[in-house]
Scaffold this active site. Sequence first.
Site, PDB file in Angstrom:
ATOM      1  N   VAL A  64     -28.480  -6.649  13.777  1.00  7.50           N
ATOM      2  CA  VAL A  64     -27.755  -5.548  14.422  1.00  7.50           C
ATOM      3  C   VAL A  64     -28.742  -4.800  15.307  1.00  7.50           C
ATOM      4  CG1 VAL A  64     -26.519  -3.373  14.084  1.00  7.50           C
ATOM      5  CG2 VAL A  64     -26.038  -5.325  12.596  1.00  7.50           C
ATOM      6  N   GLY A 109     -32.977  -1.323  14.801  1.00  4.78           N
ATOM      7  CA  GLY A 109     -32.324  -2.597  14.529  1.00  4.78           C
ATOM      8  C   GLY A 109     -32.510  -2.967  13.069  1.00  4.78           C
ATOM      9  N   LYS A 110     -31.771  -3.913  12.601  1.00  9.61           N
ATOM     10  CA  LYS A 110     -31.957  -4.411  11.223  1.00  9.61           C
ATOM     11  C   LYS A 110     -31.227  -5.743  11.116  1.00  9.61           C
ATOM     12  CE  LYS A 110     -33.823  -2.653   7.356  1.00  9.61           C
ATOM     13  NZ  LYS A 110     -34.927  -1.696   7.282  1.00  9.61           N
ATOM     14  N   GLY A 111     -31.620  -6.547  10.159  1.00 14.03           N
ATOM     15  CA  GLY A 111     -30.915  -7.817  10.004  1.00 14.03           C
ATOM     16  C   GLY A 111     -31.431  -8.588   8.822  1.00 14.03           C
ATOM     17  N   ASP A 150     -38.931  -6.679   5.252  1.00 15.54           N
ATOM     18  CA  ASP A 150     -38.077  -5.787   4.461  1.00 15.54           C
ATOM     19  C   ASP A 150     -37.933  -6.487   3.099  1.00 15.54           C
ATOM     20  OD1 ASP A 150     -36.221  -3.276   5.127  1.00 15.54           O
ATOM     21  OD2 ASP A 150     -35.088  -4.555   3.814  1.00 15.54           O
TER      22      ASP A 150
END
Length: 418
Positions: A64, A109-111, A150
């Site tokens: 994202v 952002g992250k995913g 992460d």
Amino acid sequence: MSTAIIRDAVTTYTLSAIEQINGFDTTIDPDLLNAIAHSKREIIVEVPLRRDDGKYVTFRGYRVQHNDARGPFKGGLRFHPTVDLHEARTLAHLMTLKTAVVNIPFGGGKGGIACDPRQLSMRELETLTRNFTNLLSANIGPRVDIPAPDVNTNPQIMAWIADEYSKKHGQSWGVVTGKPLEMGGSVGRDEATGRGVMYATREAAMEIGLNMTDARVIIQGFGNVGSFAARLIEQELGGKIIGISTSLGGIYNKHGIDLERAENHYAQFGNLKDFAGGEWLTNDELLVSDCDILIPAALQKSITKTNAKSIKAKIVVEGANDCTEAEADKILSDRNIFVVPDILANAGGVVVSYFEWVQNLNNHYWGIAQVRGELERIMVSAYNHVSAVAKERRHGMRVASYSVAIERVAKAMILRGM
Ligand code: NAD
């Protein structure tokens, strides 16, 4: 822009901050403020993998890209069975706010991949990571979107991503941060979030007039963030760590815990049960035990409307992301408990990631004193700015942090004509 709206605590805090900004800053169009709650781009990919037994499977991957008004998207990749679009969206939104509140030139952002890495061999994990990188290759890059470790991802996985991306684009270590030192990582990244939590704790204590010498501190979660925060609060501030925990439960000792022995015990047994240096408590009991400072550094949503009524701490410093439910936040505020919110308190990690990226782009590497000095400067300056806004607008630190961040993002969007 996606029309999907993020929900839960992050939305609640965002909406309160927007309401507050509308009352103070009439130069920002309210529609633009609302647009900040939406992601710019949401990518879903099917990542193929040939298993060691020859079978072909696919895993769903996500990235994202929430907002890049202030700089490239920035945020972690998580490999876990519960990874989904909603989680990535919420965490990407938090990253936009976190990079903005500490004023580093990134967006959010992250995913990740919905998979259980414990079920994969090393070769499978590497192949899955490389295939995921190829699928995202057109959408990431040192000036576009910079992932980082992460949950269940680590420097080795970042090294595979940097290597795979560099095969197509030429050496590009700056495409990810959290890399091994031998491949463009930064000194001081391992301790960075815990160190930032220590600075936030020191500033908050000073603000409410709590003397840190022998201040009693409980830390939930004794992993990367919790263990570094514990050591640094003891060594550099003179605080007394009286409670620590892992997923199974924790220990409490009002005279102080021997951290070195606790770390050795945790490393040997994987938990703190049977550690002789304190009384064994459940995580719920530990959160509401007597102390001056409580640092949740484990999971999302650990402070709930139920336990918030019984928390004894004068200060809560949020080491973990999204760790306080919205209703709990209101209870803490009504009880005059001073909260340093996640986007400010745990930003030390992304700040040192920013230093890593700067070093990669310049091909010139810093020493530990420079990393620590710059981290302290950025954390203290962000804290002081949020604290001044909180006082001026008569709000808690959470709404003040959110409004500082949202206003910065909105102003960049206006200037860029987005
Ligand atoms: P970690 O995996 O190193 O450690 C997590 C710790 O929490 C472990 O000790 C684990 O046993 C404990 N834990 C798990 N479930 C628990 C439970 N139910 N009750 C109590 N303890 C429990 O993770 P970390 O990197 O230290 O991250 C902790 C939190 O901080 C996460 O919310 C993460 O998103 C956030 N965070 C981490 C960083 C970073 O740089 N590592 C940066 C910003 C935010």
